[in-house]
Motif scaffolding. Structure first.
Motif, PDB file in Angstrom:
ATOM      1  N   ASN A  66      -1.641  50.317 -35.666  1.00  0.00           N
ATOM      2  CA  ASN A  66      -1.152  48.988 -35.127  1.00  0.00           C
ATOM      3  C   ASN A  66      -1.591  48.835 -33.573  1.00  0.00           C
ATOM      4  O   ASN A  66      -2.010  49.698 -33.086  1.00  0.00           O
ATOM      5  CB  ASN A  66       0.429  49.232 -34.882  1.00  0.00           C
ATOM      6  CG  ASN A  66       1.199  49.011 -36.028  1.00  0.00           C
ATOM      7  OD1 ASN A  66       1.195  48.130 -36.798  1.00  0.00           O
ATOM      8  ND2 ASN A  66       1.772  49.948 -36.418  1.00  0.00           N
ATOM      9  N   ASP A  67      -1.947  47.326 -33.337  1.00  0.00           N
ATOM     10  CA  ASP A  67      -2.400  46.969 -32.062  1.00  0.00           C
ATOM     11  C   ASP A  67      -1.262  47.205 -31.006  1.00  0.00           C
ATOM     12  O   ASP A  67      -0.104  47.080 -31.208  1.00  0.00           O
ATOM     13  CB  ASP A  67      -2.808  45.476 -32.116  1.00  0.00           C
ATOM     14  CG  ASP A  67      -3.437  45.190 -30.796  1.00  0.00           C
ATOM     15  OD1 ASP A  67      -4.737  44.856 -31.344  1.00  0.00           O
ATOM     16  OD2 ASP A  67      -3.113  45.064 -29.586  1.00  0.00           O
ATOM     17  N   PRO A  99       0.637  43.450 -29.480  1.00  0.00           N
ATOM     18  CA  PRO A  99       0.739  42.704 -30.554  1.00  0.00           C
ATOM     19  C   PRO A  99       0.657  41.200 -30.127  1.00  0.00           C
ATOM     20  O   PRO A  99       1.472  40.823 -29.390  1.00  0.00           O
ATOM     21  CB  PRO A  99       2.016  43.301 -31.440  1.00  0.00           C
ATOM     22  CG  PRO A  99       2.753  43.951 -30.592  1.00  0.00           C
ATOM     23  CD  PRO A  99       1.750  44.486 -29.465  1.00  0.00           C
ATOM     24  N   ALA A 100      -0.092  40.332 -30.851  1.00  0.00           N
ATOM     25  CA  ALA A 100       0.052  39.001 -30.633  1.00  0.00           C
ATOM     26  C   ALA A 100       0.990  38.427 -31.841  1.00  0.00           C
ATOM     27  O   ALA A 100       1.358  37.119 -31.549  1.00  0.00           O
ATOM     28  CB  ALA A 100      -1.017  38.379 -31.129  1.00  0.00           C
ATOM     29  N   HIS A 160       0.492  43.137 -36.294  1.00  0.00           N
ATOM     30  CA  HIS A 160      -0.772  42.957 -35.572  1.00  0.00           C
ATOM     31  C   HIS A 160      -1.269  44.509 -35.873  1.00  0.00           C
ATOM     32  O   HIS A 160      -0.840  45.407 -35.021  1.00  0.00           O
ATOM     33  CB  HIS A 160      -0.844  42.606 -34.280  1.00  0.00           C
ATOM     34  CG  HIS A 160      -1.902  42.381 -33.839  1.00  0.00           C
ATOM     35  ND1 HIS A 160      -2.193  41.722 -32.478  1.00  0.00           N
ATOM     36  CD2 HIS A 160      -3.101  42.847 -34.041  1.00  0.00           C
ATOM     37  CE1 HIS A 160      -3.538  41.788 -32.210  1.00  0.00           C
ATOM     38  NE2 HIS A 160      -4.047  42.237 -33.100  1.00  0.00           N
ATOM     39  N   CYS A 186       3.433  40.913 -44.573  1.00  0.00           N
ATOM     40  CA  CYS A 186       2.964  39.735 -44.565  1.00  0.00           C
ATOM     41  C   CYS A 186       2.868  39.104 -45.834  1.00  0.00           C
ATOM     42  O   CYS A 186       1.677  39.245 -46.976  1.00  0.00           O
ATOM     43  CB  CYS A 186       1.520  39.792 -44.161  1.00  0.00           C
ATOM     44  SG  CYS A 186       1.229  40.491 -42.373  1.00  0.00           S
ATOM     45  N   THR A 235      -7.064  37.080 -40.260  1.00  0.00           N
ATOM     46  CA  THR A 235      -8.127  38.170 -40.086  1.00  0.00           C
ATOM     47  C   THR A 235      -9.097  37.551 -38.962  1.00  0.00           C
ATOM     48  O   THR A 235      -9.690  36.552 -39.085  1.00  0.00           O
ATOM     49  CB  THR A 235      -8.784  38.541 -41.344  1.00  0.00           C
ATOM     50  OG1 THR A 235      -7.878  38.823 -42.209  1.00  0.00           O
ATOM     51  CG2 THR A 235      -9.637  39.632 -41.154  1.00  0.00           C
ATOM     52  N   HIS A 260      -9.001  42.431 -36.638  1.00  0.00           N
ATOM     53  CA  HIS A 260      -7.528  42.390 -36.381  1.00  0.00           C
ATOM     54  C   HIS A 260      -6.833  41.461 -37.662  1.00  0.00           C
ATOM     55  O   HIS A 260      -7.304  40.534 -38.321  1.00  0.00           O
ATOM     56  CB  HIS A 260      -7.207  41.157 -35.360  1.00  0.00           C
ATOM     57  CG  HIS A 260      -7.783  41.740 -33.875  1.00  0.00           C
ATOM     58  ND1 HIS A 260      -7.026  41.750 -32.874  1.00  0.00           N
ATOM     59  CD2 HIS A 260      -8.805  41.496 -33.408  1.00  0.00           C
ATOM     60  CE1 HIS A 260      -7.781  42.427 -31.909  1.00  0.00           C
ATOM     61  NE2 HIS A 260      -9.010  42.103 -32.476  1.00  0.00           N
ATOM     62  N   ILE A 267      -3.349  39.825 -38.523  1.00  0.00           N
ATOM     63  CA  ILE A 267      -2.020  39.239 -37.594  1.00  0.00           C
ATOM     64  C   ILE A 267      -1.387  38.326 -38.727  1.00  0.00           C
ATOM     65  O   ILE A 267      -1.927  37.508 -39.495  1.00  0.00           O
ATOM     66  CB  ILE A 267      -2.606  38.563 -36.468  1.00  0.00           C
ATOM     67  CG1 ILE A 267      -3.503  39.244 -35.635  1.00  0.00           C
ATOM     68  CG2 ILE A 267      -1.529  37.794 -35.893  1.00  0.00           C
ATOM     69  CD1 ILE A 267      -4.164  38.585 -34.690  1.00  0.00           C
TER      70      ILE A 267
END
Ligand code: AMP
Ligand code: ZN
Length: 116
Positions: free
Chosen positions: A29-30, A33-34, A38, A77, A83, A101, A103
């Motif tokens: 995981n980022d 997150p955006a 993410h 998702c 992407t 990424h 998202i």
């Protein structure tokens, strides 16, 4: 590469929220997150940017892309995702270890490409 942030994450020297791992690929995981979903798909091999990819990396890149929809759906998702591969200075790449990424979430993401 010993100084690379993502190489350290792969080695477990820096903690991460891991989603998936195989012999060649690591997914986590980022940290910032955006969107509700993410995560980042990275090769275990240190490749700095998409510009540095070579023919020998063909299977690796193919496998990263093939994994993408499977992992995106598993992360929630169910109705699409985005992407992104930022590349170099112009692309706004901040971490110089190739990463995709992924998202998404329930909401439609903001338009990213403005024409004209
Ligand atoms: P880029 O701008 O494409 O290089 O994206 C780098 C991404 O790495 C950003 O979205 C950051 O939030 C993310 N990131 C930086 N440090 C970490 C970390 N320690 N764990 C997870 N993600 C990170
Ligand atoms: Zn690296």
């Amino acid at each position: 590469m010993s100084t690379c942030l993502f190489c350290k994450i792969i080695k477990g020297e820096i903690p991460s929220s891991k989603i998936y791992e195989d012999d060649d690929i690591f997914v986590f995981n980022d940290i910032n997150p955006a969107a509700p979903v993410h995560f980042l798909i990275i090769p275990k091999l240190h490749i700095a940017t998409l510009t540095d990819v070579e023919d020998v990396n063909r299977d690796l890149l193919g496998n990263m892309l093939l994994l993408t929809p499977r992992l995106a759906e598993a992360q929630g998702c169910t109705n699409g995702f985005r992407t992104i591969v930022n590349t170099g200075h112009v692309g706004g790449q901040e971490v110089l270890h190739l990463h995709m990424h992924i998202i998404g979430g329930d909401e439609r993401l903001p338009v990213m490409i403005h024409h004209g």
